[in-house]
Write a protein that holds these residues in place. Structure first.
Motif, PDB file in Angstrom:
ATOM      1  N   GLN A 165      62.340 -26.199  18.913  1.00 17.02           N
ATOM      2  CA  GLN A 165      62.709 -26.553  20.294  1.00 17.02           C
ATOM      3  C   GLN A 165      63.479 -25.413  20.951  1.00 17.02           C
ATOM      4  O   GLN A 165      63.259 -25.108  22.125  1.00 17.02           O
ATOM      5  N   PHE A 166      64.384 -24.778  20.203  1.00 18.90           N
ATOM      6  CA  PHE A 166      65.124 -23.653  20.755  1.00 18.90           C
ATOM      7  C   PHE A 166      64.158 -22.532  21.129  1.00 18.90           C
ATOM      8  O   PHE A 166      64.262 -21.949  22.219  1.00 18.90           O
ATOM      9  N   THR A 167      63.206 -22.247  20.254  1.00 21.82           N
ATOM     10  CA  THR A 167      62.208 -21.211  20.530  1.00 21.82           C
ATOM     11  C   THR A 167      61.416 -21.539  21.791  1.00 21.82           C
ATOM     12  O   THR A 167      61.199 -20.673  22.646  1.00 21.82           O
ATOM     13  N   GLU A 168      60.986 -22.795  21.919  1.00 25.84           N
ATOM     14  CA  GLU A 168      60.239 -23.211  23.113  1.00 25.84           C
ATOM     15  C   GLU A 168      61.072 -23.026  24.383  1.00 25.84           C
ATOM     16  O   GLU A 168      60.545 -22.584  25.415  1.00 25.84           O
ATOM     17  N   GLU A 169      62.347 -23.356  24.323  1.00 29.47           N
ATOM     18  CA  GLU A 169      63.215 -23.189  25.494  1.00 29.47           C
ATOM     19  C   GLU A 169      63.328 -21.719  25.885  1.00 29.47           C
ATOM     20  O   GLU A 169      63.294 -21.376  27.066  1.00 29.47           O
ATOM     21  N   VAL A 170      63.465 -20.854  24.893  1.00 30.73           N
ATOM     22  CA  VAL A 170      63.549 -19.417  25.177  1.00 30.73           C
ATOM     23  C   VAL A 170      62.238 -18.926  25.792  1.00 30.73           C
ATOM     24  O   VAL A 170      62.239 -18.212  26.806  1.00 30.73           O
ATOM     25  N   MET A 171      61.123 -19.324  25.220  1.00 29.82           N
ATOM     26  CA  MET A 171      59.814 -18.872  25.735  1.00 29.82           C
ATOM     27  C   MET A 171      59.558 -19.418  27.145  1.00 29.82           C
ATOM     28  O   MET A 171      59.074 -18.686  28.010  1.00 29.82           O
ATOM     29  N   ARG A 172      59.888 -20.677  27.378  1.00 29.80           N
ATOM     30  CA  ARG A 172      59.722 -21.240  28.736  1.00 29.80           C
ATOM     31  C   ARG A 172      60.642 -20.548  29.728  1.00 29.80           C
ATOM     32  O   ARG A 172      60.238 -20.250  30.852  1.00 29.80           O
ATOM     33  N   GLY A 173      61.876 -20.310  29.328  1.00 29.07           N
ATOM     34  CA  GLY A 173      62.818 -19.625  30.206  1.00 29.07           C
ATOM     35  C   GLY A 173      62.345 -18.229  30.548  1.00 29.07           C
ATOM     36  O   GLY A 173      62.454 -17.781  31.697  1.00 29.07           O
ATOM     37  N   ARG A 174      61.804 -17.551  29.569  1.00 28.70           N
ATOM     38  CA  ARG A 174      61.268 -16.208  29.819  1.00 28.70           C
ATOM     39  C   ARG A 174      60.055 -16.268  30.751  1.00 28.70           C
ATOM     40  O   ARG A 174      59.950 -15.494  31.696  1.00 28.70           O
ATOM     41  N   PHE A 175      59.163 -17.214  30.489  1.00 31.52           N
ATOM     42  CA  PHE A 175      57.957 -17.363  31.314  1.00 31.52           C
ATOM     43  C   PHE A 175      58.316 -17.688  32.758  1.00 31.52           C
ATOM     44  O   PHE A 175      57.742 -17.136  33.693  1.00 31.52           O
ATOM     45  N   ALA A 216      62.649 -11.798  16.878  1.00 25.20           N
ATOM     46  CA  ALA A 216      63.883 -11.106  17.272  1.00 25.20           C
ATOM     47  C   ALA A 216      64.404 -11.553  18.638  1.00 25.20           C
ATOM     48  O   ALA A 216      65.613 -11.731  18.818  1.00 25.20           O
ATOM     49  N   GLU A 217      63.512 -11.747  19.599  1.00 32.00           N
ATOM     50  CA  GLU A 217      63.957 -12.142  20.940  1.00 32.00           C
ATOM     51  C   GLU A 217      64.646 -13.506  20.917  1.00 32.00           C
ATOM     52  O   GLU A 217      65.667 -13.708  21.580  1.00 32.00           O
ATOM     53  N   VAL A 218      64.119 -14.430  20.134  1.00 35.74           N
ATOM     54  CA  VAL A 218      64.709 -15.766  20.039  1.00 35.74           C
ATOM     55  C   VAL A 218      66.034 -15.702  19.277  1.00 35.74           C
ATOM     56  O   VAL A 218      67.026 -16.319  19.676  1.00 35.74           O
ATOM     57  N   ALA A 219      66.066 -14.929  18.194  1.00 34.66           N
ATOM     58  CA  ALA A 219      67.314 -14.763  17.439  1.00 34.66           C
ATOM     59  C   ALA A 219      68.385 -14.105  18.313  1.00 34.66           C
ATOM     60  O   ALA A 219      69.559 -14.502  18.273  1.00 34.66           O
ATOM     61  N   ASP A 220      67.983 -13.117  19.115  1.00 33.99           N
ATOM     62  CA  ASP A 220      68.925 -12.479  20.046  1.00 33.99           C
ATOM     63  C   ASP A 220      69.486 -13.505  21.030  1.00 33.99           C
ATOM     64  O   ASP A 220      70.681 -13.510  21.337  1.00 33.99           O
ATOM     65  N   ALA A 221      68.605 -14.379  21.533  1.00 32.51           N
ATOM     66  CA  ALA A 221      69.037 -15.400  22.499  1.00 32.51           C
ATOM     67  C   ALA A 221      70.030 -16.361  21.865  1.00 32.51           C
ATOM     68  O   ALA A 221      71.048 -16.699  22.473  1.00 32.51           O
ATOM     69  N   LEU A 222      69.757 -16.795  20.634  1.00 34.78           N
ATOM     70  CA  LEU A 222      70.698 -17.709  19.973  1.00 34.78           C
ATOM     71  C   LEU A 222      72.025 -17.021  19.719  1.00 34.78           C
ATOM     72  O   LEU A 222      73.085 -17.602  19.964  1.00 34.78           O
ATOM     73  N   LEU A 223      71.983 -15.793  19.247  1.00 31.16           N
ATOM     74  CA  LEU A 223      73.229 -15.064  19.008  1.00 31.16           C
ATOM     75  C   LEU A 223      74.024 -14.932  20.303  1.00 31.16           C
ATOM     76  O   LEU A 223      75.238 -15.151  20.319  1.00 31.16           O
ATOM     77  N   ASP A 224      73.349 -14.628  21.403  1.00 32.41           N
ATOM     78  CA  ASP A 224      74.012 -14.534  22.704  1.00 32.41           C
ATOM     79  C   ASP A 224      74.668 -15.871  23.075  1.00 32.41           C
ATOM     80  O   ASP A 224      75.824 -15.906  23.497  1.00 32.41           O
ATOM     81  N   VAL A 225      73.932 -16.959  22.891  1.00 32.84           N
ATOM     82  CA  VAL A 225      74.477 -18.288  23.200  1.00 32.84           C
ATOM     83  C   VAL A 225      75.690 -18.578  22.320  1.00 32.84           C
ATOM     84  O   VAL A 225      76.727 -19.057  22.805  1.00 32.84           O
ATOM     85  N   LEU A 226      75.588 -18.288  21.027  1.00 30.37           N
ATOM     86  CA  LEU A 226      76.696 -18.568  20.113  1.00 30.37           C
ATOM     87  C   LEU A 226      77.932 -17.732  20.455  1.00 30.37           C
ATOM     88  O   LEU A 226      79.066 -18.231  20.383  1.00 30.37           O
ATOM     89  N   LEU A 227      77.730 -16.472  20.837  1.00 28.75           N
ATOM     90  CA  LEU A 227      78.867 -15.631  21.226  1.00 28.75           C
ATOM     91  C   LEU A 227      79.512 -16.139  22.516  1.00 28.75           C
ATOM     92  O   LEU A 227      80.744 -16.176  22.634  1.00 28.75           O
ATOM     93  N   ARG A 228      78.694 -16.555  23.474  1.00 27.54           N
ATOM     94  CA  ARG A 228      79.237 -17.128  24.720  1.00 27.54           C
ATOM     95  C   ARG A 228      80.012 -18.409  24.419  1.00 27.54           C
ATOM     96  O   ARG A 228      81.059 -18.662  25.003  1.00 27.54           O
ATOM     97  N   ARG A 229      79.458 -19.216  23.513  1.00 20.18           N
ATOM     98  CA  ARG A 229      80.120 -20.470  23.148  1.00 20.18           C
ATOM     99  C   ARG A 229      81.469 -20.174  22.503  1.00 20.18           C
ATOM    100  O   ARG A 229      82.440 -20.871  22.740  1.00 20.18           O
ATOM    101  N   GLY A 230      81.518 -19.141  21.689  1.00 18.35           N
ATOM    102  CA  GLY A 230      82.774 -18.766  21.049  1.00 18.35           C
ATOM    103  C   GLY A 230      83.828 -18.373  22.064  1.00 18.35           C
ATOM    104  O   GLY A 230      84.995 -18.752  21.940  1.00 18.35           O
TER     105      GLY A 230
END
Length: 174
Positions: free
Chosen positions: A78-88, A117-131
């Motif tokens: 689901q996270f991957t789908e959200e990233v791909m839809r957001g990019r699209f 990598a793009e999805v992992a980058d997005a999650l890392l970005d979200v986790l850092l913002r959350r922190g």
């Protein structure tokens, strides 16, 4: 964007194997704490140990507390789908902002994201913002070194407090 935990996967239906009571207790403490000791908790273990069940159970617990107010619970797919839809659709930043703003974010099988990598980058970005916002994240990972791709997300996960789930005796025999 509405991602709720699965109804049937609650703490009441989570039957921990001997030795997993500590992981369940640590998860409950993390979700209930007024000021948790960290921004993320990693639930680690092999396939079949109950990581997904505990993740959803903790998300249910968080939803039924006065604080936090908002909880998003997603699988890695689901996270991957959200990233791909957001990019699209050109609104990836808004999607990531929404996930970063949730009081509790629960993401299952985050180690699977390292192959994209793009999805992992997005999650890392979200986790850092959350922190930075002092938001709680509960993550599950199998963390089999041979089965994951090297990525800064793995380094981030390694720095987070983790609880390990073990297979119960019945699962090990089958």
């Amino acid at each position: 964007m509405l991602f709720r935990p699965l109804r049937q996967l609650t703490l009441a239906t989570f039957i921990p194997a001997p030795g997993n009571q500590r992981a369940r207790a640590e998860g409950i403490r993390f979700v209930r704490a007024l000021r948790p000791p960290a921004d993320a908790l990693v639930i680690a273990g092999r396939s079949g140990t109950g990581k997904t069940h505990l993740l959803h159970g903790l998300a249910h617990l968080a939803r039924h507390q006065e604080v936090p107010r908002s909880v998003a619970c997603l699988s890695s797919e689901q996270f991957t789908e959200e990233v791909m839809r957001g990019r699209f659709h050109g609104d990836l930043d808004q999607v990531m902002d929404c996930l970063a703003a949730e009081d509790v974010l629960a993401v299952d099988d985050v180690d699977r994201l390292t192959w994209h990598a793009e999805v992992a980058d997005a999650l890392l970005d979200v986790l850092l913002r959350r922190g930075q916002r002092q938001r709680r994240s509960v993550l599950t990972a199998a963390m089999h070194r041979g089965a994951i791709q090297a990525h800064p997300l793995i380094d981030f996960l390694d720095r987070q407090p983790a609880v390990d789930l073990a297979l119960n005796e019945r699962s090990e025999r089958s």
